[in-house]
Design a protein around this motif. Structure first.
Motif, PDB file in Angstrom:
ATOM      1  N   VAL A 119      34.281  43.998  43.485  1.00 41.51           N
ATOM      2  CA  VAL A 119      33.244  42.984  43.717  1.00 41.51           C
ATOM      3  C   VAL A 119      33.462  41.799  42.784  1.00 41.51           C
ATOM      4  O   VAL A 119      33.340  40.638  43.190  1.00 41.51           O
ATOM      5  N   LEU A 120      33.795  42.087  41.536  1.00 43.88           N
ATOM      6  CA  LEU A 120      34.025  41.033  40.555  1.00 43.88           C
ATOM      7  C   LEU A 120      35.126  40.082  41.022  1.00 43.88           C
ATOM      8  O   LEU A 120      34.979  38.853  40.969  1.00 43.88           O
ATOM      9  N   MET A 121      36.248  40.655  41.505  1.00 45.72           N
ATOM     10  CA  MET A 121      37.361  39.821  41.940  1.00 45.72           C
ATOM     11  C   MET A 121      37.083  39.134  43.272  1.00 45.72           C
ATOM     12  O   MET A 121      37.720  38.138  43.607  1.00 45.72           O
ATOM     13  N   GLY A 122      36.108  39.651  44.028  1.00 46.57           N
ATOM     14  CA  GLY A 122      35.795  39.068  45.324  1.00 46.57           C
ATOM     15  C   GLY A 122      34.729  37.988  45.288  1.00 46.57           C
ATOM     16  O   GLY A 122      34.367  37.420  46.324  1.00 46.57           O
ATOM     17  N   LEU A 123      34.224  37.682  44.099  1.00 44.69           N
ATOM     18  CA  LEU A 123      33.203  36.637  43.981  1.00 44.69           C
ATOM     19  C   LEU A 123      33.801  35.275  44.323  1.00 44.69           C
ATOM     20  O   LEU A 123      35.000  35.042  44.121  1.00 44.69           O
ATOM     21  N   PRO A 124      32.977  34.344  44.841  1.00 44.51           N
ATOM     22  CA  PRO A 124      33.453  32.974  45.036  1.00 44.51           C
ATOM     23  C   PRO A 124      33.989  32.415  43.725  1.00 44.51           C
ATOM     24  O   PRO A 124      33.563  32.839  42.643  1.00 44.51           O
ATOM     25  N   ALA A 125      34.914  31.470  43.814  1.00 41.35           N
ATOM     26  CA  ALA A 125      35.628  30.973  42.638  1.00 41.35           C
ATOM     27  C   ALA A 125      34.689  30.536  41.518  1.00 41.35           C
ATOM     28  O   ALA A 125      34.909  30.862  40.341  1.00 41.35           O
ATOM     29  N   ASN A 126      33.633  29.786  41.860  1.00 45.21           N
ATOM     30  CA  ASN A 126      32.729  29.291  40.811  1.00 45.21           C
ATOM     31  C   ASN A 126      31.944  30.424  40.165  1.00 45.21           C
ATOM     32  O   ASN A 126      31.749  30.457  38.943  1.00 45.21           O
ATOM     33  N   GLU A 127      31.508  31.407  40.976  1.00 44.96           N
ATOM     34  CA  GLU A 127      30.765  32.545  40.430  1.00 44.96           C
ATOM     35  C   GLU A 127      31.682  33.445  39.604  1.00 44.96           C
ATOM     36  O   GLU A 127      31.266  34.009  38.586  1.00 44.96           O
ATOM     37  N   LYS A 128      32.942  33.583  40.051  1.00 43.47           N
ATOM     38  CA  LYS A 128      33.898  34.396  39.310  1.00 43.47           C
ATOM     39  C   LYS A 128      34.166  33.782  37.941  1.00 43.47           C
ATOM     40  O   LYS A 128      34.252  34.491  36.926  1.00 43.47           O
ATOM     41  N   ALA A 129      34.270  32.457  37.902  1.00 49.04           N
ATOM     42  CA  ALA A 129      34.508  31.774  36.629  1.00 49.04           C
ATOM     43  C   ALA A 129      33.363  32.024  35.666  1.00 49.04           C
ATOM     44  O   ALA A 129      33.568  32.275  34.475  1.00 49.04           O
ATOM     45  N   VAL A 130      32.135  31.958  36.177  1.00 53.77           N
ATOM     46  CA  VAL A 130      30.962  32.220  35.341  1.00 53.77           C
ATOM     47  C   VAL A 130      30.958  33.673  34.884  1.00 53.77           C
ATOM     48  O   VAL A 130      30.668  33.973  33.722  1.00 53.77           O
ATOM     49  N   ALA A 131      31.297  34.586  35.800  1.00 54.28           N
ATOM     50  CA  ALA A 131      31.337  36.020  35.462  1.00 54.28           C
ATOM     51  C   ALA A 131      32.324  36.286  34.338  1.00 54.28           C
ATOM     52  O   ALA A 131      32.020  37.003  33.379  1.00 54.28           O
ATOM     53  N   PHE A 132      33.524  35.718  34.427  1.00 52.39           N
ATOM     54  CA  PHE A 132      34.525  35.928  33.395  1.00 52.39           C
ATOM     55  C   PHE A 132      34.089  35.317  32.070  1.00 52.39           C
ATOM     56  O   PHE A 132      34.385  35.847  30.998  1.00 52.39           O
ATOM     57  N   LYS A 133      33.386  34.200  32.144  1.00 52.81           N
ATOM     58  CA  LYS A 133      32.875  33.571  30.919  1.00 52.81           C
ATOM     59  C   LYS A 133      31.855  34.486  30.253  1.00 52.81           C
ATOM     60  O   LYS A 133      31.863  34.673  29.025  1.00 52.81           O
ATOM     61  N   ILE A 134      30.971  35.079  31.054  1.00 55.26           N
ATOM     62  CA  ILE A 134      29.959  36.003  30.528  1.00 55.26           C
ATOM     63  C   ILE A 134      30.631  37.213  29.895  1.00 55.26           C
ATOM     64  O   ILE A 134      30.302  37.628  28.784  1.00 55.26           O
ATOM     65  N   LEU A 135      31.603  37.797  30.609  1.00 55.75           N
ATOM     66  CA  LEU A 135      32.292  38.980  30.097  1.00 55.75           C
ATOM     67  C   LEU A 135      33.114  38.642  28.865  1.00 55.75           C
ATOM     68  O   LEU A 135      33.192  39.432  27.921  1.00 55.75           O
TER      69      LEU A 135
END
Length: 342
Positions: A286-302
């Protein structure tokens, strides 16, 4: 959002008074002027003193045994992103507290006089705090500890030299200490992070002390129950019992998002923590399947949580096979630190 529910501490038998815990929650008031003091509040009242809180909790313990907790502690720690959303507004935090205590009451599988439990049945007091200190279990303190040990030994050596018990060059040892202070991996404002040091940045959080008994002092409401929802025969009658922590945590997150219009990223959601614990492959997929902008935010949070996210393969199967163990270690740390999830 990170929420914990903890039973009253015990060293065998439980203390018959909440005085020590309430005094602990007063620690920030010891450092401020009277007009700046933070008071306790509850669903309908403001400015309760420590003495009033202690008396109310202590009087509400009818028929509880010595080995049963008299109260529970709920700690609510919004993330930095969530605090920015509400602009660290004290009144907004109070509003949120009162809303999630409705969720808390609704998570009991109990009835009082034939009706479901509501927030009006809950005896609680809450307090907002704005400071946190580093604990011995924090990653920064643990990873700095080898340096702390060396520094302590050097200081002992300097003391022995100063008292004539040992020969040596004090200035040389002091230079070693300064170098170790600088080389410690975790620094804050140019100083080595140690246990007890205040954390910088926005640290606002909420402490709630909630009585084990309902406000009428007749019904036991334990969030520590091992049962989510069940029925048991007592005195020839079926009695509901249980508390659904999973439901409470999920509702608390939804309440924040709805109340303050918060757009929650998958990486900081309660759903993501459950996915990670129950189905790690699904979590990373799910993490890798997020839209590009949401994935970028997710990686920033992690990334801010200490999760190693560099050079992550883009293929989902490759991700699950090659990076699962490495990422799992990092996410485990983040979950324990309360940086993500509930």
């Amino acid at each position: 959002m990170y929420i914990t529910i903890t039973a009253q501490k015990t060293d065998g038998n439980f203390s018959q008074s909440a005085a020590d815990f309430v005094a602990y929650l007063e620690k920030e008031n010891e450092q401020v002027q009277p007009l700046e003091m933070q008071y306790f509040f509850n669903q309908y009242g403001e400015q309760f003193s420590a003495e009033e809180v202690t008396e109310a909790i202590d009087k509400n313990t009818a028929k509880l045994k010595k080995r049963e907790p008299k109260f529970y502690s709920i700690t609510v720690s919004p993330s930095a992103r969530e605090l920015r959303q509400i602009e660290d507004n004290k009144n907004a935090l109070k509003q949120y507290t009162r809303e999630i205590m409705k969720d808390y009451a609704a998570s009991f599988n109990r009835e009082i006089n034939g009706r479901t439990v509501t927030v009006d049945d809950i005896l609680y007091f809450a307090k907002i705090e704005h400071q946190r200190t580093f604990k011995g279990t924090d990653k920064q303190v643990r990873e700095n500890q080898p340096f702390a040990n060396q520094i302590l030994e050097l200081k002992h050596q300097i003391r022995r030299i100063s008292t004539g018990k040992e020969m040596g060059n004090i200035q040389k040892l002091q230079r070693k200490i300064r170098r170790l202070e600088h080389e410690a991996p975790h620094q804050q404002n140019g100083k080595r992070i140690v246990q007890g040091m205040k954390k910088e940045g926005n640290q606002s959080h909420i402490h709630i002390i909630v009585s084990r008994k309902d406000i009428s002092n007749s019904v036991s409401l334990s969030p520590g129950s091992k049962y989510k929802a069940s029925e048991v025969m007592m005195n020839g009658k079926k009695v509901k019992r249980g508390f659904d922590r999973d439901s409470f945590f999920a509702k608390a997150e939804k309440t924040f998002d709805k109340t303050f219009g918060y757009k929650r990223n998958y990486a900081e959601s309660y759903r993501s923590r459950k996915d990670f614990l129950k189905n790690p492959k699904l979590y990373f997929s799910v993490l890798m399947g997020l839209p590009a902008n949401e994935k970028a935010v997710a990686f920033k949070i992690l990334g801010k949580s200490g999760v190693p996210i560099l050079n992550i393969p883009t293929n989902k199967v490759q991700l699950a096979i090659k990076t699962f163990k490495r990422l799992k270690r990092g996410v485990d740390v983040a979950l324990r630190s309360g940086s993500i999830g509930i």
